[in-house]
Design a protein around this motif. Structure first.
Motif, PDB file in Angstrom:
ATOM      1  N   UNK A  84       0.996  -1.413  -0.093  1.00 63.70           N
ATOM      2  CA  UNK A  84       0.114   0.076  -0.055  1.00 63.70           C
ATOM      3  C   UNK A  84       0.940   1.296   0.163  1.00 63.70           C
ATOM      4  N   UNK A  85       0.354   2.295  -0.789  1.00 65.80           N
ATOM      5  CA  UNK A  85       1.019   3.649  -0.740  1.00 65.80           C
ATOM      6  C   UNK A  85      -0.005   4.127   0.041  1.00 65.80           C
ATOM      7  N   UNK A  86       0.572   4.721   1.295  1.00 66.01           N
ATOM      8  CA  UNK A  86      -0.625   5.156   2.507  1.00 66.01           C
ATOM      9  C   UNK A  86      -0.373   6.598   2.625  1.00 66.01           C
ATOM     10  N   UNK A  87      -1.274   7.302   2.611  1.00 65.64           N
ATOM     11  CA  UNK A  87      -1.281   8.838   2.635  1.00 65.64           C
ATOM     12  C   UNK A  87      -2.150   9.231   3.833  1.00 65.64           C
ATOM     13  N   UNK A  88      -1.583   9.898   4.973  1.00 66.56           N
ATOM     14  CA  UNK A  88      -2.593  10.740   5.798  1.00 66.56           C
ATOM     15  C   UNK A  88      -2.039  11.915   5.994  1.00 66.56           C
ATOM     16  N   UNK A  89      -2.979  12.727   6.915  1.00 70.33           N
ATOM     17  CA  UNK A  89      -2.652  14.257   7.104  1.00 70.33           C
ATOM     18  C   UNK A  89      -2.820  14.487   8.621  1.00 70.33           C
ATOM     19  N   UNK A  90      -2.196  15.729   8.825  1.00 70.02           N
ATOM     20  CA  UNK A  90      -2.192  16.347  10.267  1.00 70.02           C
ATOM     21  C   UNK A  90      -2.365  17.821  10.058  1.00 70.02           C
ATOM     22  N   UNK A  91      -3.019  18.151  11.210  1.00 68.60           N
ATOM     23  CA  UNK A  91      -3.222  19.602  11.085  1.00 68.60           C
ATOM     24  C   UNK A  91      -4.695  19.899  11.216  1.00 68.60           C
ATOM     25  N   UNK A  92      -5.537  19.247  10.649  1.00 62.70           N
ATOM     26  CA  UNK A  92      -6.899  19.508  10.658  1.00 62.70           C
ATOM     27  C   UNK A  92      -7.786  18.682  11.687  1.00 62.70           C
ATOM     28  N   UNK A  93      -7.034  18.153  12.654  1.00 60.79           N
ATOM     29  CA  UNK A  93      -7.733  17.603  13.805  1.00 60.79           C
ATOM     30  C   UNK A  93      -8.336  18.945  14.650  1.00 60.79           C
ATOM     31  N   UNK A 146      -2.565  19.383   6.586  1.00 62.93           N
ATOM     32  CA  UNK A 146      -3.910  19.339   5.945  1.00 62.93           C
ATOM     33  C   UNK A 146      -4.345  20.842   5.605  1.00 62.93           C
ATOM     34  N   UNK A 147      -4.316  21.787   6.399  1.00 60.89           N
ATOM     35  CA  UNK A 147      -4.762  23.129   6.308  1.00 60.89           C
ATOM     36  C   UNK A 147      -3.659  24.157   6.595  1.00 60.89           C
ATOM     37  N   UNK A 148      -3.687  25.151   5.945  1.00 67.08           N
ATOM     38  CA  UNK A 148      -2.451  26.374   6.253  1.00 67.08           C
ATOM     39  C   UNK A 148      -2.739  26.732   7.927  1.00 67.08           C
ATOM     40  N   UNK A 149      -1.787  26.805   8.470  1.00 64.98           N
ATOM     41  CA  UNK A 149      -1.632  27.527   9.861  1.00 64.98           C
ATOM     42  C   UNK A 149      -0.891  28.754  10.105  1.00 64.98           C
ATOM     43  N   UNK A 150      -1.620  29.794  10.336  1.00 69.15           N
ATOM     44  CA  UNK A 150      -0.911  31.190  10.138  1.00 69.15           C
ATOM     45  C   UNK A 150      -0.167  31.348  11.361  1.00 69.15           C
ATOM     46  N   UNK A 175       1.497  18.707   0.935  1.00 76.54           N
ATOM     47  CA  UNK A 175       0.409  19.784   1.543  1.00 76.54           C
ATOM     48  C   UNK A 175      -0.672  19.859   1.075  1.00 76.54           C
ATOM     49  N   UNK A 176      -1.709  20.520   1.655  1.00 81.48           N
ATOM     50  CA  UNK A 176      -3.179  20.468   1.260  1.00 81.48           C
ATOM     51  C   UNK A 176      -3.867  21.834   1.402  1.00 81.48           C
ATOM     52  N   UNK A 177      -4.393  22.386   0.726  1.00 81.62           N
ATOM     53  CA  UNK A 177      -5.226  23.655   0.940  1.00 81.62           C
ATOM     54  C   UNK A 177      -4.301  24.811   0.991  1.00 81.62           C
ATOM     55  N   UNK A 178      -3.223  24.939   0.211  1.00 81.28           N
ATOM     56  CA  UNK A 178      -2.373  26.180   0.293  1.00 81.28           C
ATOM     57  C   UNK A 178      -2.565  26.771  -1.182  1.00 81.28           C
TER      58      UNK A 178
END
Ligand SMILES: NC(=O)c1ccc[n+]([C@@H]2O[C@H](COP(=O)([O-])OP(=O)(O)OC[C@H]3O[C@@H](n4cnc5c(N)ncnc54)[C@H](OP(=O)(O)O)[C@@H]3O)[C@@H](O)[C@H]2O)c1
Length: 335
Positions: A84-93, A146-150, A175-178
């Motif tokens: 598996x090529x497994x992708x997950x994200x951090x920051x949007x929790x 997951x999301x931009x963090x200013x 990155x996502x949502x930049x």
């Protein structure tokens, strides 16, 4: 399943990525496992999740662990983590998913951006350990912000992500949502710091585009500037999320119910929907399938992330792989 190179790494990933967002919530464990089995038996290897999927479902019983838990259990039972090529994200929790619903039990969406955990070194350090535990693995193939963090200096985020790569916990970062300006800046800073660059960018991308100038909140919809930058940087893989804008292409009724429809309700999109209607009837496919087939033919090349709430939708969507669009049909659809 057709495969394609992940950026310029030489690694092969499937042309469709499986969006696992609603596994463990809208879809129970058994249905999720059937979809995962079908996708991988058809040759798919690319799975997408996040450490917050899908806290907003239900009426307060979910926290965001659910999708990762389903995947971890399934990979352990199938003993197929290495395939598996497994992708997950951090920051949007959310800092506290129990504290975001009003008295009526509905999430107070306006407060959500202020409740994201963000991308500080501490959040990412804890985030990766929790994701690895839920996913029952010791590495993530692709780890996204997951999301931009200013509120966090980008140098802090990029440095900790680079450490995770060095420690072998993460193989690639994305990155996502930049915005394109934020993406360019992040990659320039990485070069200056001598750390890993973002090589995947996950954005909303579909056949219809939002009206010019509308506020899309934290969502970044791919625009011409992003496409140009990605074309000029072939090490970046573009990942298209919400490719069906929540399944609106088959049904007027679904469009009316879509919470973001006002952003898309334009004369230009009405014209495009007429084309979808005409061509899908000619081809004997659904509008949603046509749009997925169209996405597979876009330049720069992108990977659509399939979304679905049940097995039937998944089956309909994956079948788009078999649709061949002629150059004439692509020209008629336009961009
Ligand atoms: N990075 C990010 O911020 C971000 C954001 C969103 C998603 N994602 C990722 O992208 C993946 C896909 O996103 P998405 O779920 O928003 O994709 P999508 O394809 O735009 O929407 C999926 C929804 O559309 C409806 N649908 C799907 N196929 C259908 C069909 N054949 N006929 C009728 N309705 C259909 C279903 O909603 P109903 O329940 O209404 O039928 C389904 O839940 C997610 O699983 C997640 O991994 C990432």
């Amino acid at each position: 399943m057709i495969m394609q190179e992940f950026g310029t790494t030489g690694e092969k990933v499937s042309r469709f990525c499986l969006g696992c967002m609603l596994m463990g919530t809208a879809m129970d464990d058994n249905t999720s496992q059937r979809v995962l089995n079908h996708f991988t038996e058809a040759g798919g290897n690319f799975l997408d999740t996040a450490n917050c999927y899908a806290w907003w479902m239900g009426s307060g019983e979910f926290v965001g662990d659910e999708s990762e838990n389903v995947l971890g259990k399934w990979m352990q039972e199938r003993k197929n983590r290495h395939e598996i090529f497994l992708a997950t994200k951090v920051g949007g929790r959310l800092k506290n998913p129990h504290n975001i619903r009003g008295a009526d039990g509905i999430p107070e969406w306006d407060r959500v951006p202020g409740e994201y955990e963000g991308l500080s070194a501490g959040v990412i350090r804890k985030g990766i350990e929790d994701s690895l535990r839920r996913l029952k693995t010791d590495y993530i193939d692709l780890y996204y912000t997951h999301v931009y963090d200013k509120n966090t200096p980008i140098e802090e985020t990029l440095s900790v992500l680079n450490q995770l790569v060095k420690e072998g916990k993460v193989r690639h970062i994305g990155c996502s949502n930049l915005t394109v300006a934020q993406l360019k800046e992040a990659r320039e800073i990485s070069k200056r710091l001598g750390v890993r660059l973002y090589t995947a960018v996950q954005q909303e991308y579909s056949y219809l585009h939002p009206k010019q100038g509308v506020d899309t909140g934290i969502v970044e919809h791919v625009d011409a500037g992003q496409l140009e930058y990605i074309k000029a940087n072939p090490d970046i893989t573009l990942m298209a999320y919400s490719p069906l804008l929540k399944g609106i292409y088959n049904s007027e009724e679904k469009r009316k119910r879509y919470y973001n429809w006002s952003n898309f309700d334009s004369t230009e999109n009405a014209r495009k929907l007429e084309i979808v209607d005409k061509l899908s009837r000619e081809l004997g496919v659904t509008g949603n399938q046509l749009v997925l087939a169209w996405l597979l033919r876009q330049e720069p090349k992108l990977i659509p992330i399939l979304g679905f709430s049940n097995e039937e939708q998944y089956r309909e969507n994956i079948a788009a792989l078999t649709i061949t669009l002629t150059d004439g049909q692509l020209a008629e659809m336009g961009r």
